[in-house]
Design a protein around this motif. Structure first.
Motif, short mmCIF file in Angstrom:
data_model
loop_
_atom_site.label_atom_id
_atom_site.label_comp_id
_atom_site.label_asym_id
_atom_site.label_seq_id
_atom_site.Cartn_x
_atom_site.Cartn_y
_atom_site.Cartn_z
N ARG A 195 41.63 1.48 62.83
CA ARG A 195 42.65 0.45 62.78
C ARG A 195 43.05 0.06 64.19
N GLN A 222 43.11 -3.32 59.75
CA GLN A 222 42.91 -2.08 59.01
C GLN A 222 41.48 -2.01 58.47
N GLU A 249 46.58 -1.84 66.01
CA GLU A 249 47.90 -2.46 65.88
C GLU A 249 48.31 -2.99 67.25
N SER A 270 53.09 -9.65 65.92
CA SER A 270 52.23 -8.48 65.93
C SER A 270 51.10 -8.67 64.93
N GLU A 282 47.97 -6.20 62.63
CA GLU A 282 47.34 -4.94 62.27
C GLU A 282 45.95 -5.25 61.71
#
Length: 338
Positions: free
Chosen positions: A245, A258, A247, A254, A256
């Motif tokens: 992942r 995954q 981040e 922001s 992320e």
């Protein structure tokens, strides 16, 4: 009529066999030759591509094949230098699996040879062709994230994956962490790493010549701080084949990415595992996913298309930072860069 690029692959191991299979089935390319001193490996690859020739060395390849458009080098990292320089000096475009080399001086020699010969040099960082990371890069370019404050990049896998396949021949950081290093440098375009502090463990895999895990903190010139985490020591029964992942926290937003769950989980009376649907899944008898997109993009790149193929200079930067992590982990000291 579609132009077909004649391609040779050096190395018929795990990655080389996949490169060869993709080039053999791609509309815009022709697998002209496979090179490996292990004749059995080379024959197994060539059997899937009618007309593919077999050579036991890059010297034999280059003394015979005169009209190659590209040579893909999939040998172990420490063996990239000689074939890459020879291919460049023959006036043929070069593609090297990541990392560009295991030594900075070798990387610079490869870059210099390609520049002197005026041939293209690309390096195989396939995550640039993962739609999730590519979309995250677009968020960065669009300005929706703002100035990056902090990044966390994780890439952990089971001990039955890399350690079993490579048998301690590659350091964990140069095989695994370098993927995330390239991604971070790609996201933080314009910033330079200025300091690195890292720690590593080898209580499980040290006897086989590699590391269990490595963790590093890197500060960049724009003030961004990045935490890297890589491990080759998840138990064989771990839920995720690759638990990855990224981040990123910025001043305005922001994201992320995954990658832990492939979306396809198989269980039987003997065991269970995730099946790859991301990097090189087999689809209708052909290799698909990030790797196929990268090599298809590579052919387009040779024809002048704008593709995010990692350049030699970008690969040199990722190698330098990864080696600095390894140096810090071994010495226990902060390594200053720049």
């Amino acid at each position: 009529m579609i132009k077909r690029r004649r391609v040779a692959v050096i190395g018929a191991g795990f990655m080389g066999s996949m490169h060869a299979g993709i080039f053999a089935n791609m509309v815009g390319s022709e697998l002209a030759a496979i090179v490996d001193p292990n004749r059995a490996l080379a024959e197994a690859v060539a059997a899937k591509a009618p007309g593919c020739k077999i050579y036991d060395s890059h010297q034999a390849l280059l003394s015979t094949e005169r009209d190659l458009d590209l040579v893909s080098i999939c040998t172990p990292d420490n063996l990239h230098l000689a074939p890459a320089v020879a291919v460049a000096e023959a006036g043929i475009n070069v593609f090297v699996e990541k990392p560009i080399s295991s030594k900075v001086e070798d990387a610079r020699a490869i870059i210099a040879a390609c520049e002197a010969a005026k041939v293209k040099l690309g390096v195989g960082y396939l995550l640039r062709f993962d739609p999730r990371y590519a979309a995250a890069k677009d968020l960065m370019i669009s300005g929706r994230i703002g100035d990056p404050i902090h990044i966390y990049a994780r890439r952990n896998s089971a001990r039955t994956e890399g350690p079993k396949r490579y048998g301690g021949k590659l350091p964990l950081a140069l095989h695994v962490t370098v993927h995330d290093v390239d991604m971070v440098l790609w996201m933080l375009e314009g910033q330079q790493p200025v300091s690195v502090y890292a720690q590593q463990t080898d209580r499980l895999l040290g006897s086989s010549g590699t590391q269990d895990s490595i963790a590093a903190i890197v500060r960049f010139s724009g003030g961004t701080v990045v935490n890297f985490e890589s491990a080759w020591s998840l138990p064989s029964g771990a839920r995720h084949m690759i638990d990855a992942r990224m981040e990123l926290i910025g001043t305005d937003g922001s994201f992320e990415v995954q990658c832990g769950d492939s979306g396809l989980y198989f269980a039987s009376n003997e065991g269970s595992r995730e099946i790859d649907t991301q990097h090189w899944p087999l689809l209708n008898g052909r290799i698909d996913g990030d790797l196929a997109r990268q090599l298809s993009g590579l052919i387009d790149w040779l024809d002048g298309a704008a593709m995010p193929i990692a350049t030699g200079q970008e690969a040199l930067r990722s190698l330098e930072l990864t080696l600095a992590m390894m140096q810090s982990a071994e010495s226990g000291e902060i390594v200053r860069l720049g």
